[in-house]
Design a protein around this motif. Structure first.
Motif, mmCIF file in Angstrom:
data_model
loop_
_atom_site.group_PDB
_atom_site.id
_atom_site.type_symbol
_atom_site.label_atom_id
_atom_site.label_comp_id
_atom_site.label_asym_id
_atom_site.label_seq_id
_atom_site.Cartn_x
_atom_site.Cartn_y
_atom_site.Cartn_z
ATOM 1 N N LYS A 150 0.823 -1.209 0.000
ATOM 2 C CA LYS A 150 0.000 0.000 0.000
ATOM 3 C C LYS A 150 0.857 1.260 0.000
ATOM 4 N N THR A 151 2.030 1.186 0.619
ATOM 5 C CA THR A 151 2.902 2.363 0.685
ATOM 6 C C THR A 151 3.430 2.770 -0.685
ATOM 7 N N ALA A 152 3.313 1.909 -1.683
ATOM 8 C CA ALA A 152 3.783 2.233 -3.031
ATOM 9 C C ALA A 152 2.814 3.145 -3.771
ATOM 10 N N VAL A 153 1.566 3.206 -3.331
ATOM 11 C CA VAL A 153 0.533 3.942 -4.058
ATOM 12 C C VAL A 153 0.422 5.369 -3.515
ATOM 13 N N VAL A 154 0.554 6.348 -4.404
ATOM 14 C CA VAL A 154 0.369 7.761 -4.060
ATOM 15 C C VAL A 154 -0.686 8.344 -4.999
ATOM 16 N N LEU A 155 -1.274 9.464 -4.578
ATOM 17 C CA LEU A 155 -2.294 10.104 -5.407
ATOM 18 C C LEU A 155 -1.705 11.288 -6.156
ATOM 19 N N ARG A 156 -2.002 11.381 -7.428
ATOM 20 C CA ARG A 156 -1.621 12.505 -8.280
ATOM 21 C C ARG A 156 -2.877 12.929 -9.034
ATOM 22 N N SER A 157 -3.356 14.142 -8.752
ATOM 23 C CA SER A 157 -4.586 14.664 -9.377
ATOM 24 C C SER A 157 -5.745 13.692 -9.196
ATOM 25 N N GLY A 158 -5.830 13.092 -8.023
ATOM 26 C CA GLY A 158 -6.929 12.190 -7.707
ATOM 27 C C GLY A 158 -6.798 10.796 -8.298
ATOM 28 N N LYS A 159 -5.669 10.505 -8.943
ATOM 29 C CA LYS A 159 -5.468 9.186 -9.547
ATOM 30 C C LYS A 159 -4.365 8.448 -8.807
ATOM 31 N N GLN A 160 -4.488 7.124 -8.744
ATOM 32 C CA GLN A 160 -3.479 6.299 -8.083
ATOM 33 C C GLN A 160 -2.269 6.124 -8.996
#
Length: 143
Positions: free
Chosen positions: A71-81
């Protein structure tokens, strides 16, 4: 919908001690007001499990081969994963769609295999820390 009769379970008493294995024996399809269903399991408690005891129950199910990431690999950019991978010393972002999850991991859906570059594929080096402020093609070093 994901729990079926015969699925393996592990029961661990909160008071400590051994864990116990078993299998789901019944799933009541009625959903209560909290969105919960009742599930019964046959477990060999060896005289150490008692009615009303507080336990942690994990239901295990083989879902076939899946691409799984922390889960720590996933970040949000402009509301997208987004998941950053390391390629030739640079952080490359890949849009992903996550599916099933547990406390620490996500399953990446098949439609996520086509990202900004080559997509997120099995064997990619995934950046799991220090990724909150990364940009696409930023230089990174592995520590």
């Amino acid at each position: 919908a994901f729990i079926k009769k015969g699925d393996r379970v592990t029961v661990i008493p909160y008071a400590g001690g051994s864990s116990f294995e078993g299998s789901v024996s019944e799933v009541n399809p009625l959903v209560d007001t909290n969105g919960m269903v009742k599930v019964k399991a046959d477990v060999n408690g060896e005289g150490k499990l008692f009615s009303g005891m507080n336990v942690r129950v994990s239901v295990r199910r083989n879902l076939g081969e899946q691409l799984v990431i922390p889960k720590t690999a996933v970040v949000l950019r402009s509301g997208k994963q987004v998941v950053f991978t390391l390629k030739e010393g640079r952080a490359m972002w890949n849009y992903v769609h996550t599916g099933l999850e547990n406390a620490t991991e996500y399953v990446v859906s098949d439609k996520s295999r086509k990202g900004v570059e080559d997509g997120l594929l099995e064997g990619d080096t995934v950046i799991v820390t220090g990724n909150l402020n990364l940009a696409h093609e930023a230089e990174v070093s592995v520590r």
